[in-house]
Design an enzyme around this catalytic site. Structure first.
Site, short mmCIF file in Angstrom:
data_model
loop_
_atom_site.label_atom_id
_atom_site.label_comp_id
_atom_site.label_asym_id
_atom_site.label_seq_id
_atom_site.Cartn_x
_atom_site.Cartn_y
_atom_site.Cartn_z
N TYR A 146 -28.87 116.59 -12.66
CA TYR A 146 -27.65 115.78 -12.77
C TYR A 146 -28.03 114.33 -13.14
CZ TYR A 146 -24.61 119.16 -10.20
OH TYR A 146 -23.87 120.25 -9.79
N GLY A 147 -29.25 113.96 -12.79
CA GLY A 147 -29.66 112.55 -12.85
C GLY A 147 -29.67 111.92 -14.23
N ASN A 178 -28.19 112.38 -4.65
CA ASN A 178 -27.93 110.94 -4.77
C ASN A 178 -27.07 110.64 -5.98
OD1 ASN A 178 -29.96 109.08 -2.91
ND2 ASN A 178 -30.67 111.16 -3.20
N THR A 179 -27.34 111.33 -7.09
CA THR A 179 -26.58 111.06 -8.31
C THR A 179 -25.11 111.40 -8.10
OG1 THR A 179 -28.58 111.68 -9.53
CG2 THR A 179 -26.57 111.43 -10.80
N GLU A 233 -41.09 118.97 -8.21
CA GLU A 233 -40.79 120.40 -8.38
C GLU A 233 -42.05 121.22 -8.62
OE1 GLU A 233 -37.45 121.33 -10.78
OE2 GLU A 233 -36.17 120.31 -9.34
N CYS A 268 -33.49 109.50 -4.08
CA CYS A 268 -33.41 110.76 -4.84
C CYS A 268 -33.91 111.86 -3.92
CB CYS A 268 -34.29 110.66 -6.09
SG CYS A 268 -34.44 112.22 -6.99
N THR A 269 -33.24 113.02 -4.01
CA THR A 269 -33.61 114.15 -3.15
C THR A 269 -35.09 114.52 -3.21
OG1 THR A 269 -32.91 115.49 -5.03
CG2 THR A 269 -31.39 115.34 -3.16
N HIS A 270 -35.69 114.33 -4.41
CA HIS A 270 -37.06 114.82 -4.62
C HIS A 270 -38.15 113.89 -4.09
CE1 HIS A 270 -34.85 117.45 -7.21
NE2 HIS A 270 -35.94 118.05 -7.67
N1 DGL Z 1 -30.63 115.66 -6.85
C1 DGL Z 1 -30.84 114.57 -7.76
C2 DGL Z 1 -30.66 113.25 -7.01
O1 DGL Z 1 -30.87 113.14 -5.83
C3 DGL Z 1 -32.21 114.62 -8.38
C4 DGL Z 1 -32.38 115.75 -9.37
C5 DGL Z 1 -31.41 115.69 -10.52
O2 DGL Z 1 -31.53 114.80 -11.39
O3 DGL Z 1 -30.49 116.49 -10.53
O4 DGL Z 1 -30.26 112.28 -7.61
#
Ligand code: DGL
Length: 268
Positions: free
Chosen positions: A41-42, A73-74, A151, A183-185
């Site tokens: 999504y980012g 987060n996005t 990932e 960010c989740t990652h």
């Molecule tokens: N989950 C997204 C975030 O926390 C990171 C991965 C994505 O770009 O979808 O912003």
């Protein structure tokens, strides 16, 4: 009957939030939805992310959830208000809790935020930090390559260190004393980010994990709703696509094997 908490993310990274929630609230039943068919999504527009987020929320409402956690987060940055308007249950994103934890951690009033391009463009961390203290300087830095590294499980060593060095340069120049992992990652790369930042800055730096901050905020929210019973600590993982490396990647983010939890591929 105990209703579950719904959690969604663009993919599997949000399992870092599910992990923090399971550690903080081990009795809660969780339904996690990872939109693995449409990750990331980012790098997408706010309009598209909002549309995707609405679809994920709708789907989770079918599980009679008592509360929705937007682990991405996005999506939290661009779609939280739309989701709050759409749903009749409490919605909690990861940005406000991460921002608050950053405000509590900083001594110099200079906070760095590492996030996806979408989150940085939304300005959501700046807004959330300035709602609490508008004297704080916020330096937001997109760090998109850290997503595939997490990932792949490349979280220490030469390659992630080099990527962290490049992305941390502007934050080092700004002499921040706190870095929010927006960010989740990024929690998977926390040690590398911490080491590189400390070395380049020449002083200690606080690393704030927005996943942990969100789990604490969630606990406070649930304490204020004592009429909602907790469950047996179950976890159901739904994904919109089952990629080949799904189990390995999911276990990495969850910090535990996926065995024993119900996993299912669904269409939105
Ligand atoms: N989950 C997204 C975030 O926390 C990171 C991965 C994505 O770009 O979808 O912003």
């Amino acid at each position: 009957m105990a209703k579950p908490i719904g959690i969604f993310d663009s993919g599997l990274g949000g399992l870092t939030v599910a992990r923090a929630v399971r550690e903080t609230l081990p009795g809660e039943n969780l339904v996690y939805l990872g939109d693995t068919a449409r990750v990331p999504y980012g790098t997408r527009s706010a309009r598209t992310v909002t549309r995707y987020a609405r679809g994920c929320a709708d789907r989770l409402m079918g599980f009679d959830i008592k509360l929705l956690v937007v682990a991405c987060n996005t999506a939290s940055g661009v779609a939280l208000e739309a989701l709050e308007q759409q749903l009749s249950i409490p919605v909690i994103g990861v940005i406000a809790p991460g921002a608050s934890a950053g405000v509590r951690a900083t001594r110099s009033g200079r906070i760095g935020v590492l996030a996806t391009p979408g989150t940085v463009a939304s300005g959501a961390y700046e807004r959330a930090i300035h709602r609490e203290n508008d004297a704080i300087r916020v330096f937001a830095q997109p760090a998109p390559l850290l997503v595939p590294l997490a990932e792949e499980g490349w979280v220490t060593g030469e390659v992630p260190t080099l990527a962290a060095k490049r992305y941390l340069q502007p934050l080092v120049k700004a002499d921040v004393d706190t870095i929010v992992l927006g960010c989740t990652h990024y929690p998977l790369l926390s040690d590398t980010i911490h080491e590189v930042a400390r070395e380049l800055l020449g002083h200690e730096v606080a690393i704030v994990d927005s996943a942990e901050a969100t789990a604490s905020a969630l606990r406070s929210l649930l304490e204020a709703q004592p009429e909602e019973p907790s469950g047996s600590g179950s976890l159901r993982v739904l994904v919109t696509d089952l990629p080949a490396q799904f189990r390995i990647a999911a276990s990495r983010f969850l910090g535990a094997p996926l065995e024993g939890f119900e996993t299912k591929a669904i269409d939105l």
